[in-house]
Design an enzyme around this catalytic site. Structure first.
Site, PDB file in Angstrom:
ATOM      1  N   ASN A   1      -5.482   7.889   6.434  1.00  0.00           N
ATOM      2  CA  ASN A   1      -5.304   7.090   5.255  1.00  0.00           C
ATOM      3  C   ASN A   1      -3.831   7.675   5.350  1.00  0.00           C
ATOM      4  O   ASN A   1      -3.074   6.692   5.721  1.00  0.00           O
ATOM      5  CB  ASN A   1      -6.216   8.149   4.307  1.00  0.00           C
ATOM      6  CG  ASN A   1      -6.059   7.097   2.850  1.00  0.00           C
ATOM      7  OD1 ASN A   1      -4.487   6.655   2.638  1.00  0.00           O
ATOM      8  ND2 ASN A   1      -6.732   6.753   2.085  1.00  0.00           N
TER       9      ASN A   1
ATOM     10  N   HIS B   1      -1.562   1.125   6.804  1.00  0.00           N
ATOM     11  CA  HIS B   1      -1.681   1.949   5.906  1.00  0.00           C
ATOM     12  C   HIS B   1      -0.463   2.992   5.752  1.00  0.00           C
ATOM     13  O   HIS B   1       0.515   2.522   5.042  1.00  0.00           O
ATOM     14  CB  HIS B   1      -3.654   2.488   6.552  1.00  0.00           C
ATOM     15  CG  HIS B   1      -4.046   3.084   5.280  1.00  0.00           C
ATOM     16  ND1 HIS B   1      -5.020   3.681   5.914  1.00  0.00           N
ATOM     17  CD2 HIS B   1      -4.040   3.270   3.932  1.00  0.00           C
ATOM     18  CE1 HIS B   1      -6.455   3.407   4.428  1.00  0.00           C
ATOM     19  NE2 HIS B   1      -4.991   3.540   2.562  1.00  0.00           N
TER      20      HIS B   1
ATOM     21  N   GLU C   1       0.861  -1.630  -0.190  1.00  0.00           N
ATOM     22  CA  GLU C   1       0.336   0.211   0.151  1.00  0.00           C
ATOM     23  C   GLU C   1       0.864   1.714   0.214  1.00  0.00           C
ATOM     24  O   GLU C   1       0.894   2.577  -0.404  1.00  0.00           O
ATOM     25  CB  GLU C   1      -1.110   0.056   1.247  1.00  0.00           C
ATOM     26  CG  GLU C   1      -1.324   1.721   1.784  1.00  0.00           C
ATOM     27  CD  GLU C   1      -2.675   2.352   0.678  1.00  0.00           C
ATOM     28  OE1 GLU C   1      -2.987   2.387   1.237  1.00  0.00           O
ATOM     29  OE2 GLU C   1      -2.858   0.863  -0.465  1.00  0.00           O
TER      30      GLU C   1
ATOM     31  N   ASP D   1      -3.999   7.687  -5.660  1.00  0.00           N
ATOM     32  CA  ASP D   1      -3.921   7.639  -4.570  1.00  0.00           C
ATOM     33  C   ASP D   1      -2.760   8.029  -4.068  1.00  0.00           C
ATOM     34  O   ASP D   1      -3.118   9.162  -3.029  1.00  0.00           O
ATOM     35  CB  ASP D   1      -3.680   6.166  -4.788  1.00  0.00           C
ATOM     36  CG  ASP D   1      -3.979   5.247  -3.064  1.00  0.00           C
ATOM     37  OD1 ASP D   1      -3.684   5.787  -2.415  1.00  0.00           O
ATOM     38  OD2 ASP D   1      -4.692   4.215  -3.357  1.00  0.00           O
ATOM     39  N   ASN D   2      -1.486   7.546  -3.620  1.00  0.00           N
ATOM     40  CA  ASN D   2      -0.386   8.299  -2.854  1.00  0.00           C
ATOM     41  C   ASN D   2       0.284   8.882  -3.625  1.00  0.00           C
ATOM     42  O   ASN D   2       0.747   8.172  -4.491  1.00  0.00           O
ATOM     43  CB  ASN D   2       0.266   7.051  -1.812  1.00  0.00           C
ATOM     44  CG  ASN D   2      -0.549   6.198  -1.332  1.00  0.00           C
ATOM     45  OD1 ASN D   2      -1.914   6.687  -0.805  1.00  0.00           O
ATOM     46  ND2 ASN D   2      -0.872   5.261  -0.409  1.00  0.00           N
TER      47      ASN D   2
ATOM     48  N   ASN E   1      -6.427  11.600   0.427  1.00  0.00           N
ATOM     49  CA  ASN E   1      -6.155  10.245   0.220  1.00  0.00           C
ATOM     50  C   ASN E   1      -4.495  10.814   0.280  1.00  0.00           C
ATOM     51  O   ASN E   1      -3.997  10.759   1.937  1.00  0.00           O
ATOM     52  CB  ASN E   1      -6.358   9.823  -0.643  1.00  0.00           C
ATOM     53  CG  ASN E   1      -6.126   8.003  -0.662  1.00  0.00           C
ATOM     54  OD1 ASN E   1      -5.005   7.434  -0.557  1.00  0.00           O
ATOM     55  ND2 ASN E   1      -6.806   7.118  -1.023  1.00  0.00           N
TER      56      ASN E   1
ATOM     57  N   HIS F   1      -4.568   0.138  11.487  1.00  0.00           N
ATOM     58  CA  HIS F   1      -6.041   0.604  11.718  1.00  0.00           C
ATOM     59  C   HIS F   1      -6.213  -1.592  12.709  1.00  0.00           C
ATOM     60  O   HIS F   1      -6.633  -1.980  11.587  1.00  0.00           O
ATOM     61  CB  HIS F   1      -7.070   0.339  10.354  1.00  0.00           C
ATOM     62  CG  HIS F   1      -6.714   1.609   9.493  1.00  0.00           C
ATOM     63  ND1 HIS F   1      -6.705   2.870  10.653  1.00  0.00           N
ATOM     64  CD2 HIS F   1      -6.240   1.662   7.834  1.00  0.00           C
ATOM     65  CE1 HIS F   1      -6.986   3.597   8.978  1.00  0.00           C
ATOM     66  NE2 HIS F   1      -6.543   2.879   7.828  1.00  0.00           N
TER      67      HIS F   1
HETATM   68  C1  NAG Z   1      -2.336   4.729  -0.378  1.00  0.00           C
HETATM   69  O1  NAG Z   1      -2.859   4.188  -1.031  1.00  0.00           O
HETATM   70  C2  NAG Z   1      -3.698   3.480  -0.584  1.00  0.00           C
HETATM   71  C3  NAG Z   1      -4.479   2.812  -1.377  1.00  0.00           C
HETATM   72  O2  NAG Z   1      -5.982   2.582  -1.120  1.00  0.00           O
HETATM   73  C4  NAG Z   1      -5.236   4.088  -0.229  1.00  0.00           C
HETATM   74  O3  NAG Z   1      -6.114   3.534   0.307  1.00  0.00           O
HETATM   75  C5  NAG Z   1      -4.321   4.191   0.800  1.00  0.00           C
HETATM   76  O4  NAG Z   1      -5.144   5.697   0.793  1.00  0.00           O
HETATM   77  C6  NAG Z   1      -3.141   5.424   0.453  1.00  0.00           C
HETATM   78  N1  NAG Z   1      -2.379   6.125   1.801  1.00  0.00           N
HETATM   79  C7  NAG Z   1      -0.924   5.461   1.894  1.00  0.00           C
HETATM   80  C8  NAG Z   1      -0.147   6.601   3.039  1.00  0.00           C
HETATM   81  O5  NAG Z   1      -1.174   4.356   1.637  1.00  0.00           O
END
Ligand code: NAG
Ligand code: NAG
Ligand code: NAG
Length: 354
Positions: free
Chosen positions: A167, A114, A53, A268-269, A223, A133
């Site tokens: 997140n 996460h 992730e 996302d990240n 995110n 989590h």
């Molecule tokens: C990174 O990606 C994941 C995948 O969905 C996201 O849920 C998370 O949201 C993001 N944050 C981090 C730091 O990983």
């Protein structure tokens, strides 16, 4: 009369929900065609099979990878196994990823990592901050990295009323960080409703032992978060709104928005290329396939590079794109001296030489 008003209101409410649902489905479009962009010299990282992730690489080339996320609505290939943090030394010829041992006294069984962020203090001690989590709650765990023992020494668990549905995190000082809250509601049903209705109650908060405050709000689902090389700007990905917010950081840690870079994919990240300052974004081109996972028609992966972020016209290039035949559900990409790591929500991780 009363009935007519009630019916009209009901009709308006249903129309609103219908419109929002349609716009949500458009945003997470499952059928979007993904033009493949391949990279030569890539292979899967052997030991990582259940997600990668988030990835954070130290200036020395040591990469930390969080694995085994269990997140409501997302698939998991090992739902009963605790999450892990892997370490990879990108200076090695054929780097391998090895799970780090975690010190006793920390509840390893409920570890559900996460977002992660490293912090190096003036004595060169490396700290790893991990969004955790346990039992679907949100905490931030602080570990000290012990390089000789390849282990993480647990130091502290941070909990706070505002630190819910966390997140991602970016650490800027000892126990000083920004974190994103991706949903306002913590129960799955309400959080999905929140997304459908696009309430935009998601926010960025600043945490320090002396002060905790919301510093930016109005996101559909904040995110990934990261900081520019000069530490003056904070970049926040709004995954459902498909954009990246460039925010100026002030002395009192408040953030003001400078611009929003709109993209055509769910972001996302985020990471920053240490050599160029470019943003690398791990994206979900067809996120609907993440929510309704089908191994025969898996979600794809996409990595974008954004150059000259502060200029009038930032350039956006696709570094990697795949329809899921190779890599499913990419979340993050991180570079170090010509090497690129691509992580995923629940699938494998890719190592590429550029
Ligand atoms: C990174 O990606 C994941 C995948 O969905 C996201 O849920 C998370 O949201 C993001 N944050 C981090 C730091 O990983
Ligand atoms: C998804 O994208 C495809 C092609 O890009 C388009 O034809 C289709 O209408 C879109 N679907 C939705 C629900 O927006
Ligand atoms: C996905 O991409 C692979 C390789 O590029 C291709 O062989 C395959 O047909 C594609 N699948 C779909 C469903 O488009």
């Amino acid at each position: 009369m009363g009935k007519l008003v009630a019916l009209t209101l009901l009709g308006a409410a249903l129309a609103l929900i219908g419109e929002r649902l349609l716009s949500f489905r458009q945003r997470i479009n499952a059928s979007r065609y993904i033009e493949p962009v391949e990279l030569q010299n890539c292979h899967f990282i052997e030991t990582i099979e259940t997600g990668s992730e988030d990835i954070d690489i130290l200036p020395s080339g040591l990469a930390f990878i969080s694995s085994g996320l269990k997140y409501p609505g997302m698939p998991s290939f090992a739902p009963d196994e605790p999450g892990k943090i892997f370490l990879m030394d990108l200076n090695e010829q054929n780097p391998m990823a090895q799970a780090l041992k975690i010190s006793d006294g920390f509840d390893r069984a409920s570890f559900n990592p996460h977002g992660i962020s490293t912090f190096v203090d003036k004595d060169h001690t490396v700290y790893l901050y991990v969004v955790n989590h346990p039992h679907m709650k949100s905490t931030v765990e602080i570990f000290r990295f012990e390089e000789q023992h390849r282990s993480l020494m647990h130091l502290k668990t941070i909990k706070h009323e505002l630190l819910k549905s966390v997140n991602d995190i970016v650490v800027l000082g000892p126990e000083q960080f920004y974190a994103t809250r991706d949903r306002y509601f913590t129960t799955f049903f309400l959080s999905m409703l929140e997304l459908f209705l696009d309430l935009r109650w998601s926010y960025v908060l600043f945490y320090s032992p002396r002060e905790v405050k919301v510093v930016a709000k109005g996101f559909s689902s904040a995110n990934g978060i990261t900081v520019s090389l000069d530490k003056k700007y904070i970049y926040v990905a709004d995954v459902v709104a498909k954009n990246i917010h460039v925010m100026k950081k002030h002395k009192n840690w408040d953030l003001t928005q400078m611009k929003v870079i709109q993209l055509d994919t769910l972001v996302d990240n985020l990471t920053v290329d240490p050599a160029t300052g470019d943003i690398l974004a791990g994206c979900h081109p067809n996120a609907e396939k993440l929510l309704n996972y089908d191994p025969k028609d898996p979600p794809g992966s996409e990595v974008l590079r954004l150059q000259s972020v502060l200029s009038e016209k930032p350039q956006v290039n696709t570094v990697y794109a795949n329809n899921g035949s190779m890599l499913q559900g990419s979340t993050v990409a991180s570079v170090y001296q010509g090497k690129l790591l691509i992580g995923t929500v629940f699938h494998k991780a890719l190592y590429c030489e550029l």
